[in-house]
Design an enzyme around this catalytic site. Structure first.
Site, PDB file in Angstrom:
ATOM      1  N   TYR A 142       0.842  -1.198   0.000  1.00 32.18           N
ATOM      2  CA  TYR A 142       0.000   0.000   0.000  1.00 32.18           C
ATOM      3  C   TYR A 142       0.879   1.250   0.000  1.00 32.18           C
ATOM      4  O   TYR A 142       2.033   1.221   0.424  1.00 32.18           O
ATOM      5  CB  TYR A 142      -0.908   0.020   1.232  1.00 32.18           C
ATOM      6  CG  TYR A 142      -0.156   0.171   2.533  1.00 32.18           C
ATOM      7  CD1 TYR A 142       0.113   1.434   3.064  1.00 32.18           C
ATOM      8  CD2 TYR A 142       0.311  -0.952   3.214  1.00 32.18           C
ATOM      9  CE1 TYR A 142       0.828   1.576   4.242  1.00 32.18           C
ATOM     10  CE2 TYR A 142       1.033  -0.814   4.392  1.00 32.18           C
ATOM     11  CZ  TYR A 142       1.293   0.452   4.906  1.00 32.18           C
ATOM     12  OH  TYR A 142       2.008   0.589   6.071  1.00 32.18           O
ATOM     13  N   PHE A 171       2.393   9.545   3.512  1.00 35.09           N
ATOM     14  CA  PHE A 171       2.722   9.419   4.938  1.00 35.09           C
ATOM     15  C   PHE A 171       3.211   8.019   5.291  1.00 35.09           C
ATOM     16  O   PHE A 171       3.815   7.795   6.316  1.00 35.09           O
ATOM     17  CB  PHE A 171       1.544   9.835   5.833  1.00 35.09           C
ATOM     18  CG  PHE A 171       0.312   8.972   5.652  1.00 35.09           C
ATOM     19  CD1 PHE A 171       0.186   7.770   6.319  1.00 35.09           C
ATOM     20  CD2 PHE A 171      -0.723   9.394   4.814  1.00 35.09           C
ATOM     21  CE1 PHE A 171      -0.940   6.987   6.163  1.00 35.09           C
ATOM     22  CE2 PHE A 171      -1.861   8.605   4.650  1.00 35.09           C
ATOM     23  CZ  PHE A 171      -1.966   7.401   5.314  1.00 35.09           C
ATOM     24  N   ASP A 172       2.951   7.038   4.403  1.00 30.55           N
ATOM     25  CA  ASP A 172       3.414   5.682   4.686  1.00 30.55           C
ATOM     26  C   ASP A 172       3.361   4.854   3.415  1.00 30.55           C
ATOM     27  O   ASP A 172       2.446   5.003   2.606  1.00 30.55           O
ATOM     28  CB  ASP A 172       2.514   5.034   5.759  1.00 30.55           C
ATOM     29  CG  ASP A 172       3.089   3.724   6.277  1.00 30.55           C
ATOM     30  OD1 ASP A 172       4.267   3.432   5.990  1.00 30.55           O
ATOM     31  OD2 ASP A 172       2.358   3.002   6.983  1.00 30.55           O
ATOM     32  N   ILE A 201      -7.218  -0.050  10.515  1.00 31.65           N
ATOM     33  CA  ILE A 201      -8.319   0.921  10.533  1.00 31.65           C
ATOM     34  C   ILE A 201      -9.537   0.327   9.812  1.00 31.65           C
ATOM     35  O   ILE A 201      -9.408  -0.545   8.945  1.00 31.65           O
ATOM     36  CB  ILE A 201      -7.904   2.272   9.899  1.00 31.65           C
ATOM     37  CG1 ILE A 201      -7.294   2.078   8.508  1.00 31.65           C
ATOM     38  CG2 ILE A 201      -6.960   3.023  10.821  1.00 31.65           C
ATOM     39  CD1 ILE A 201      -6.954   3.380   7.780  1.00 31.65           C
ATOM     40  N   TYR A 235      -8.398   7.584  11.233  1.00 30.03           N
ATOM     41  CA  TYR A 235      -7.869   7.894  12.566  1.00 30.03           C
ATOM     42  C   TYR A 235      -8.687   8.935  13.330  1.00 30.03           C
ATOM     43  O   TYR A 235      -8.250   9.432  14.360  1.00 30.03           O
ATOM     44  CB  TYR A 235      -6.402   8.326  12.464  1.00 30.03           C
ATOM     45  CG  TYR A 235      -5.513   7.189  12.007  1.00 30.03           C
ATOM     46  CD1 TYR A 235      -5.057   6.235  12.917  1.00 30.03           C
ATOM     47  CD2 TYR A 235      -5.158   7.060  10.669  1.00 30.03           C
ATOM     48  CE1 TYR A 235      -4.257   5.182  12.507  1.00 30.03           C
ATOM     49  CE2 TYR A 235      -4.357   6.006  10.244  1.00 30.03           C
ATOM     50  CZ  TYR A 235      -3.908   5.069  11.162  1.00 30.03           C
ATOM     51  OH  TYR A 235      -3.128   4.023  10.760  1.00 30.03           O
ATOM     52  N   PHE A 283      -5.558   5.634   0.042  1.00 30.73           N
ATOM     53  CA  PHE A 283      -4.640   4.500  -0.040  1.00 30.73           C
ATOM     54  C   PHE A 283      -4.707   3.870  -1.419  1.00 30.73           C
ATOM     55  O   PHE A 283      -5.798   3.729  -1.988  1.00 30.73           O
ATOM     56  CB  PHE A 283      -5.021   3.413   0.974  1.00 30.73           C
ATOM     57  CG  PHE A 283      -4.718   3.783   2.390  1.00 30.73           C
ATOM     58  CD1 PHE A 283      -3.447   3.614   2.916  1.00 30.73           C
ATOM     59  CD2 PHE A 283      -5.715   4.289   3.209  1.00 30.73           C
ATOM     60  CE1 PHE A 283      -3.167   3.952   4.238  1.00 30.73           C
ATOM     61  CE2 PHE A 283      -5.452   4.624   4.525  1.00 30.73           C
ATOM     62  CZ  PHE A 283      -4.176   4.457   5.045  1.00 30.73           C
TER      63      PHE A 283
END
Length: 457
Positions: free
Chosen positions: A58, A68-69, A88, A114, A131
């Site tokens: 992902y 961010f990731d 999540i 979140y 995502f």
């Protein structure tokens, strides 16, 4: 700083147009909280199920395009168990709709990510996340407890709570067993875990049930070892070595009390009850199930201490009976080693016990340890002269010991015979080779040595 805030807000406003908020609403509530857009179709028809282990890559970005990731940067696929709240909400919902090989974009509102807290420092409060997810593989969870892929579970409907049935629990289940697409067993059952075999359920089904929560419905795939093994099942017309599928729903259950949940009085009372149950099974020739009951007595009473003299006496009698009956079960199941162990435990409690000595003799006899078996049977005859069976066994042991000696004698005689033959053969060979070397010398004289050695080779 004021203008900074402005630009940040403007930026986020701008950014929201940068990635169009499009896709299919895949939330159960249809509240627009998770939008999915397939970028590349996957293969096959199978979707992962609750509890499956899924393997994905992902990349996560904020609406302004900040990454961010990313699992791709780590070059390590991310794996989690689907539908268990390990990730999540939007992931549990989104990945459940994907096929292997599929690449999609999932847009998640904060309520499905979140929330108002965010995840500092990377994810601000109330952030919508985007995502890109690719699904590589998924498979069910192994609940065999032996990590050998023997029992794979795929959950259809999640159960409630955390409790699971234990050995001896009273369960209400619906089972549907199938083999190669043919349903062979469809029943609603109420029974105690440990008794399943007498209902024609393979061991794997009880192991499966002990992994379930109340109200859960799941599919289990059982390898032959956990199914009907190499013998198959005549009752259900299942060939040996067959893999089985069981759809099981655990409607209700009541756990059996664990040792630590009972006081001494309860343990003694329960032991009496399961002893009767074991005896009933034993009379029906169900030695495996009988042994399960007797083992429960041992596990409950083995380490009880500080009892009143009266309770001490009761507990000792129950344990002794359990060891003796276990020995009997193991002899019937042709497990002489385990029978021996049970007899030893009984003899620790009562050194001159007639049944324990006799059954230990039988166990040793089964292990072909005829000398030791004879000792036990002779001890029975000494202590209990009227025991005719023991007298007969002593005679039988002597016969077997004699046969063993004869056989040994034959083997050794044979061995010496072989040595003798081998030695005389060596002697004969030596004579032959002497003759042969004479021939060789003859050949050399004729200048044919070379040829001779070639043909020999």
């Amino acid at each position: 700083s004021c203008s900074m805030t402005m630009t940040a807000e403007e930026q986020s406003g701008e950014g929201q147009h940068a990635i169009p908020m499009e896709g299919e609403d895949i939330t159960p509530k249809k509240d627009g909280g998770v939008l999915k857009l397939v970028k590349r179709e996957g293969t096959g028809t199978e979707l992962p199920m609750i509890g499956d282990k899924v393997y994905v890559h992902y990349v996560g970005t904020l609406v302004d395009g900040t990454v961010f990731d990313s699992s791709r940067e780590r070059e390590d696929k991310f794996t989690f168990e689907l539908g268990k709240g390990q990730v999540i909400k939007s992931w549990d919902i989104g990945v459940a709709t994907m096929k292997v090989g599929e690449l999609c974009q999932i847009i998640c509102k904060p309520e499905y990510a979140y929330g108002s807290a965010g995840s500092p420092p990377k994810i601000p409060p109330n952030a919508t996340l985007i995502f890109e997810v690719e699904l590589f593989d998924f498979h069910g969870e192994d609940v065999s407890g032996e990590e050998n892929g023997g029992i794979i579970r795929r959950i259809i409907t999640r159960g409630q709570g955390y409790a699971k049935p234990n050995e001896g629990a009273a369960v209400e289940v619906t089972v549907e067993g199938s083999c190669d697409g043919r349903v062979f067993d469809e029943r609603e059952l109420k029974f105690e875990v440990g008794d399943g075999e007498s209902l024609g359920l393979p061991v794997g089904v009880e192991k499966s049930i002990m992994a379930m929560e109340q109200g859960e419905e799941a599919l289990f795939t059982l390898k032959p070892k956990y199914g009907f093994g190499n013998a198959g099942s005549a009752r259900f017309n299942i060939p040996g070595g067959a893999t089985l599928q069981y759809k099981i729903k655990l409607s209700a259950f009541e756990k059996a009390k664990e040792s630590w949940e009972m006081n001494t009085a309860e343990k003694i009372e329960q032991s009496g009850i399961v002893k009767e149950k074991g005896t009933q099974y034993f009379k029906e020739g169900k030695y495996k199930q009988a042994s399960v009951q007797y083992k429960r007595i041992v596990s409950w009473l083995e380490h009880e201490s500080g009892l009143s003299p009266e309770d001490e006496k009761k507990a000792k009698l129950l344990q002794l009976a359990a060891h003796l009956n276990l020995a009997m079960c193991f002899l019937k199941l042709q497990e002489p080693n385990q029978a021996l162990e049970s007899c030893d435990k009984a003899l620790e409690m009562d050194a001159a016990n007639e049944k324990a000595l006799f059954r230990r003799g039988e166990a040793l006899f089964g292990m072909k340890e005829f000398d030791r078996a004879k000792d036990d049977f002779q001890r029975v005859v000494q202590l209990y002269p009227s025991n005719k069976a023991a007298k007969n066994q002593v005679v039988l042991c002597q016969k077997r010991i004699k046969e063993q000696h004869e056989k040994d004698k034959r083997i050794y005689a044979n061995m010496f015979q072989k040595f003798a033959e081998r030695d005389s053969k060596k002697e004969a060979d030596k004579v032959k080779s002497d003759v042969k070397s004479n021939d060789d010398e003859m050949e050399v004289e004729n200048g044919e040595k070379e040829v001779a050695s070639d043909t020999k080779a």
